[in-house]
Write a protein that holds these residues in place. Structure first.
Motif, PDB file in Angstrom:
ATOM      1  N   SER A   1     -39.830  21.618  36.408  1.00 44.14           N
ATOM      2  CA  SER A   1     -40.520  21.857  35.287  1.00 44.14           C
ATOM      3  C   SER A   1     -41.804  22.373  34.846  1.00 44.14           C
ATOM      4  O   SER A   1     -42.279  22.788  36.112  1.00 44.14           O
ATOM      5  CB  SER A   1     -41.113  19.933  34.929  1.00 44.14           C
ATOM      6  OG  SER A   1     -41.834  20.004  35.221  1.00 44.14           O
TER       7      SER A   1
ATOM      8  N   ALA B   1     -33.783  24.906  35.368  1.00 41.80           N
ATOM      9  CA  ALA B   1     -33.880  24.042  33.938  1.00 41.80           C
ATOM     10  C   ALA B   1     -34.167  22.715  34.213  1.00 41.80           C
ATOM     11  O   ALA B   1     -34.753  21.576  34.343  1.00 41.80           O
ATOM     12  CB  ALA B   1     -33.096  24.159  32.993  1.00 41.80           C
ATOM     13  N   ASN B   2     -32.689  22.781  35.299  1.00 44.69           N
ATOM     14  CA  ASN B   2     -32.337  21.280  35.902  1.00 44.69           C
ATOM     15  C   ASN B   2     -33.181  20.593  36.220  1.00 44.69           C
ATOM     16  O   ASN B   2     -33.473  19.052  36.717  1.00 44.69           O
ATOM     17  CB  ASN B   2     -30.621  20.432  36.247  1.00 44.69           C
ATOM     18  CG  ASN B   2     -29.880  21.437  34.731  1.00 44.69           C
ATOM     19  OD1 ASN B   2     -30.610  20.940  34.142  1.00 44.69           O
ATOM     20  ND2 ASN B   2     -28.638  21.445  35.342  1.00 44.69           N
TER      21      ASN B   2
ATOM     22  N   ASP C   1     -41.056  28.956  36.478  1.00 41.73           N
ATOM     23  CA  ASP C   1     -40.931  28.766  35.732  1.00 41.73           C
ATOM     24  C   ASP C   1     -40.005  29.156  34.896  1.00 41.73           C
ATOM     25  O   ASP C   1     -39.460  29.620  33.450  1.00 41.73           O
ATOM     26  CB  ASP C   1     -41.938  27.932  34.763  1.00 41.73           C
ATOM     27  CG  ASP C   1     -43.114  27.774  35.481  1.00 41.73           C
ATOM     28  OD1 ASP C   1     -42.455  26.744  36.862  1.00 41.73           O
ATOM     29  OD2 ASP C   1     -43.937  27.295  35.098  1.00 41.73           O
TER      30      ASP C   1
ATOM     31  N   GLY D   1     -38.341  22.235  31.677  1.00 36.15           N
ATOM     32  CA  GLY D   1     -37.547  22.300  32.365  1.00 36.15           C
ATOM     33  C   GLY D   1     -37.169  20.247  32.381  1.00 36.15           C
ATOM     34  O   GLY D   1     -38.693  19.079  32.310  1.00 36.15           O
ATOM     35  N   LYS D   2     -35.789  19.773  33.118  1.00 38.42           N
ATOM     36  CA  LYS D   2     -36.073  18.465  33.405  1.00 38.42           C
ATOM     37  C   LYS D   2     -36.452  18.041  34.094  1.00 38.42           C
ATOM     38  O   LYS D   2     -36.308  16.424  34.707  1.00 38.42           O
ATOM     39  CB  LYS D   2     -34.105  18.234  33.129  1.00 38.42           C
ATOM     40  CG  LYS D   2     -33.367  18.370  32.424  1.00 38.42           C
ATOM     41  CD  LYS D   2     -32.366  17.812  32.497  1.00 38.42           C
ATOM     42  CE  LYS D   2     -31.109  18.564  31.755  1.00 38.42           C
ATOM     43  NZ  LYS D   2     -30.342  18.885  32.022  1.00 38.42           N
TER      44      LYS D   2
ATOM     45  N   PHE E   1     -36.533  29.047  32.730  1.00 35.62           N
ATOM     46  CA  PHE E   1     -36.211  27.958  32.977  1.00 35.62           C
ATOM     47  C   PHE E   1     -34.342  28.763  31.630  1.00 35.62           C
ATOM     48  O   PHE E   1     -33.831  27.557  31.629  1.00 35.62           O
ATOM     49  CB  PHE E   1     -36.375  27.056  31.518  1.00 35.62           C
ATOM     50  CG  PHE E   1     -37.864  26.013  32.966  1.00 35.62           C
ATOM     51  CD1 PHE E   1     -37.560  24.980  33.463  1.00 35.62           C
ATOM     52  CD2 PHE E   1     -38.976  26.385  31.941  1.00 35.62           C
ATOM     53  CE1 PHE E   1     -38.810  24.781  34.335  1.00 35.62           C
ATOM     54  CE2 PHE E   1     -40.480  25.607  32.574  1.00 35.62           C
ATOM     55  CZ  PHE E   1     -40.169  24.734  33.458  1.00 35.62           C
TER      56      PHE E   1
END
Lengths: 190, 671
Positions: free
Chosen positions: B76, B72-73, B64, B158-159, B66
């Motif tokens: 998550s 990050a995109n 993870d 993240g997204k 990010f």
């Protein structure tokens, strides 16, 4: 040498293709131009939204420059657009609505016409009514014939009933200045 | 830190690609053995650097990190762990890293498994692969680097991965597809190496055949997986949509199928040489074109990655150099090639040419159908869309003569086939397939002519394929009794062809029946409601709420009864993924040998009822089963003794000829 020329054909075709791909890079694939530009509005006989006994045909566009606005109360962007349309109407533009409702559906239909009228009136009372009248596209046939892809969309129709401009998305001062103003002035002069 | 190492490793991969493209090529030109010998270690280096870079990105996903924009995109913290591994290729940058990863794997495979091929040829092939690599590594580093940091302000979470991709089919679909796409680069490099060396004889065809078949098998699987994924994940219950992204993958498959057959002719009969080279260039060019179409945002599709003109421009530049350059080279060299085989109008050569003509026509139909809207618009003629009806109609026309040839081709002889000798066999085959197709279709209430046509074609392929096996056994032993042990004498590559054709017939059965006899209902149901579709009674039990790891869901329970027996209990889901604010449908499917029962949950209506889609799809699994059989045929072909034995036999010979500038074409081995 002739033989080489023959084998060069694929290369030339490829170069031709490249130019199109290059142009394609700089245009938006989601932007559609109506196939009906410069054509007359297709034939139709549809009821008025508020008085379904009254019928409209393609002749309603003759004699006036019209903005035909495709909308519905279910469409949020249309609600944002309405106040600006009202402003346009106050400036003297003739705006006709092409109304269609997603929930009037042969299979799942639970809405009555009265219900739709009630919802429309409610929206008018909050945001104003810019429309001279509304054509009620019950089965969405006219929308299909016009090449509507969603709502809101606006068509600029000249005095002869010919479509001169098709805009997808909401109408706002910027779009008006960039896309509509010049053609509208030209149509007024014609 | 590891991300920086990953980035550095990617730069190193670019450097090795540059070296790989120069030294072996120069060595081959100057006849310099040491320089040519550089090819193998450089290919291995490129593979290792890319692999390490790939490992670093995976590490960032699993932990993870990010602070990496790409992580990050596309990920998550709450994303299930298996999707963190596969999320690596869930977006543009990472999927391109997977692409170069697979590309370097093919390159290293060529370096390791080409002992039978003259050193000079291998050096050229690897150098060309290296040159292609330069373009792709540069593209990654300059426009789509997955290691870009978001420092100093990075997000806490993240997204999330696009929910459509959080699915098993998506785990294996892209790697398979890329294996296929990128695999055609090997056949391409062999063709270009042959063009450069001027030795456009049949040897390059022999060498690139197993590589082409391997790539084709992967692509077949990739396409089938994609279709299967669309079927159960998109919730439409269809299996092919002629979406631009599907077309982009389908074009190389069609060209690759043509190439596979044309290579066989060129290898065995030394004809169609320049045509085969052209197909090898086309198959890879179409892969590249597909990459461009999907990643540049020129066309609208479910797959389209975020469009950025600079990326599109870069790939377009790559296309211009790679495709333009190779077509130019082709024009210069192919004109000097003479095909010296002789054959008459009715012969296996001509029938295979027919197969090629129809496959090429099909490729052109897809190409034109995909690009025409773009061309039309750029010419200022307004926007149009070309959809499934156009493609379906064109393919219905094309497939009939194609299948006819497919049946006759394997039965006929090279050089010259007397039509009279075939006449009896073909009449029997046609009679059998027609009667079988009609009989099966009569079991349906309303017979569809298209289904009859589809089944006639499937049975035609099956019957002629079996006849061909019979004929082959008889000719081998000159005896009339074909007993089972004789079957073992057929080569594996022969079985590969048999499976490939049978797989196509199986898939065709699925396509014909599902297109003609599917029953699709969109109904509104309240809990307790029942509906009967094609003899199956679907009872809607109601909807319950469910909490998943990174989503919430409504689960609709539907029991299916046949007569009084409960045969399936289906669960159709509607998931809501809060981070991406996305609603996804997960269909409830009961897969069977002869039919699929498919239930998808729609919207809740205002009075509390639900709209539900209920489909009965006959024989739909046969489509993917058939594709699997085809791919299996490919695997069998590659494992043929011929390729392994030939390798040993040629090893000595190759070593001897390696240093002389005129490596003679190796003796033909006609099986």
């Amino acid at each position: 040498m002739n033989k080489t020329a023959f084998y060069l054909i694929p290369l030339f075709i490829f170069i031709g293709l490249l130019t199109f791909l290059y142009q394609g890079l700089f245009s938006n694939p989601r932007e559609h131009e109506s196939t009906l530009l410069e054509h007359s509005v297709p034939e139709f006989v549809l009821p008025d939204l508020m008085d379904t006994q009254k019928k409209h045909t393609q002749d309603v566009f003759i004699g006036k420059i019209t903005l035909l606005n495709v909308w519905g109360v279910w469409c949020t962007t249309c609600a944002i657009e309405l106040p600006y349309l009202k402003q346009l109407q106050q400036e003297g533009k003739h705006i006709v609505g092409l109304y269609y409702d997603q929930d009037i559906d042969p299979d799942f239909g639970i809405k009555t016409v009265q219900r739709v009228q009630q919802e429309v009136n409610q929206t008018y009372s909050q945001l104003g009514n810019p429309y001279a009248f509304n054509i009620f596209d019950v089965k969405r046939n006219l929308s299909l014939d016009l090449g509507v892809t969603g709502a809101p969309e606006t068509y600029l129709i000249d005095k002869q009933g010919k479509i001169r401009l098709h805009h997808i998305g909401d109408l706002n001062p910027r779009v008006w200045a960039n896309k509509f103003a010049a053609i509208y002035a030209q149509l007024e002069a014609e | 830190m590891l991300a920086e190492l990953g980035n550095f490793s990617l730069v190193m991969a670019l450097v090795t690609a540059v070296l790989l493209s120069i030294y072996p090529m120069w060595g081959a030109y100057k006849n310099h053995p040491q320089m040519m010998a550089m090819a193998k270690p450089l290919a291995i280096g490129m593979f290792l650097f890319t692999g390490f870079s790939y490992f670093c990105l995976t590490y960032a996903f699993v932990h993870d990190d990010f602070s990496l924009a790409y992580v990050a995109n596309t990920s998550s913290a709450s994303l299930p762990i298996q999707y963190k591994y596969t999320g690596v290729w869930g977006g543009h940058e990472g999927s391109f890293l997977l692409w170069v990863m697979i590309f370097s794997t093919w390159t290293v495979a060529v370096a390791l498994f080409s002992k039978a091929i003259p050193v000079k040829m291998v050096a050229r092939v690897l150098a060309i692969l290296g040159a292609i690599g330069i373009g792709f590594y540069l593209f990654m580093l300059l426009t789509s680097n997955p290691f870009d940091r978001l420092l100093p302000f990075y997000p806490i979470d993240g997204k999330d991965l696009n929910p459509l991709l959080q699915d098993f089919g998506m785990i294996i679909h892209p790697p398979m597809l890329y294996m296929g796409y990128v695999g055609f680069s090997v056949a391409f490099s062999f063709a270009i190496a042959a063009l450069i060396s001027g030795q456009l004889d049949s040897t390059w065809a022999r060498w690139s055949r197993p590589w082409t078949i391997a790539a084709w098998s992967f692509l077949t699987l990739g396409l089938a997986l994609g279709s299967w994924w669309a079927y159960y994940e998109l919730g439409w219950g269809g299996w092919w949509f002629w979406d631009p992204s599907e077309n982009a993958a389908f074009m190389p498959w069609l060209a690759g199928t043509a190439l596979m057959h044309s290579l066989a002719v060129t290898e065995k009969r030394k004809v169609f040489k320049s045509w085969t080279v052209f197909l090898a260039i086309s198959a890879f060019s179409l892969s590249l074109l597909g990459t461009f179409l999907i990643r540049s945002g020129v066309l609208v599709s479910v797959h389209a990655f975020a469009s950025d003109p600079s990326r599109g421009l870069f790939i377009l530049g790559l296309l211009a150099v790679i495709i333009g350059g190779s077509l130019f080279l082709y024009a210069l060299r192919a004109s000097q090639v003479k095909s010296n085989g002789q054959y008459t109008l009715v012969s296996r050569e001509v029938l295979l040419m027919g197969n090629n003509v129809f496959l090429t026509a099909a490729t052109l139909v897809v190409l034109l159908g995909t690009l025409f809207p773009l061309v039309h618009k750029e010419l200022g003629m307004g926007s149009i869309s070309i959809g499934a009806p156009f493609f379906n109609q064109m393919f219905t026309y094309l497939i009939v003569p194609f299948v006819l040839f497919m049946g006759i081709g394997p039965l006929s002889r090279w050089k010259n086939q007397s039509p009279q000798a075939l006449y009896k066999q073909l009449t029997i085959a046609f009679g059998l397939s027609l009667s079988a197709a009609v009989l099966i279709n009569l079991s349906y209430d309303q017979v569809s002519y298209m289904a009859v046509l589809g089944l006639v074609m499937s049975f035609w392929i099956m019957v002629t394929t079996i006849m061909e096996i019979q004929q082959r056994i008889r000719s081998q032993d000159n005896n009339q009794s074909a007993n089972f042990s004789e079957l073992k004498k057929l080569t594996r590559s022969h079985w590969g062809m048999v499976l490939g054709h049978l797989g196509f017939a199986v898939a065709l059965i699925g396509m014909a029946l599902v297109s003609a006899y599917s029953d699709e209902r969109n109904v509104r149901m309240a809990p307790g409601d029942k509906i009967v579709v094609q003899g199956y009674e679907f009872e809607f039990k109601g909807v319950t709420a469910h909490q998943g790891p990174n989503y919430t869901a409504d689960l609709a329970n539907v029991d299916v009864f046949q007569g009084n027996d409960k045969i399936a209990s289906l669960v159709a889901e509607k998931r809501f993924y809060p981070i991406q604010r996305n609603v996804m449908t997960e269909a409830g499917i009961d897969s069977g040998f002869t039919r699929d029962l498919f239930v998808a949950l729609g919207e809740q209506l205002k009075n509390g009822d639900w709209s539900i889609r209920i489909y009965v799809k006959p024989f739909i699994t046969w489509i993917w089963g058939g594709a699997f059989i085809m791919a299996l045929g490919g695997v069998l072909s590659i494992s043929d003794r011929r390729y392994r034995m030939a390798r040993l036999a040629k090893n000595n010979k190759a070593n001897k000829t390696a240093n002389s500038s005129t490596a003679q074409p190796l003796s033909e081995q006609v099986s």
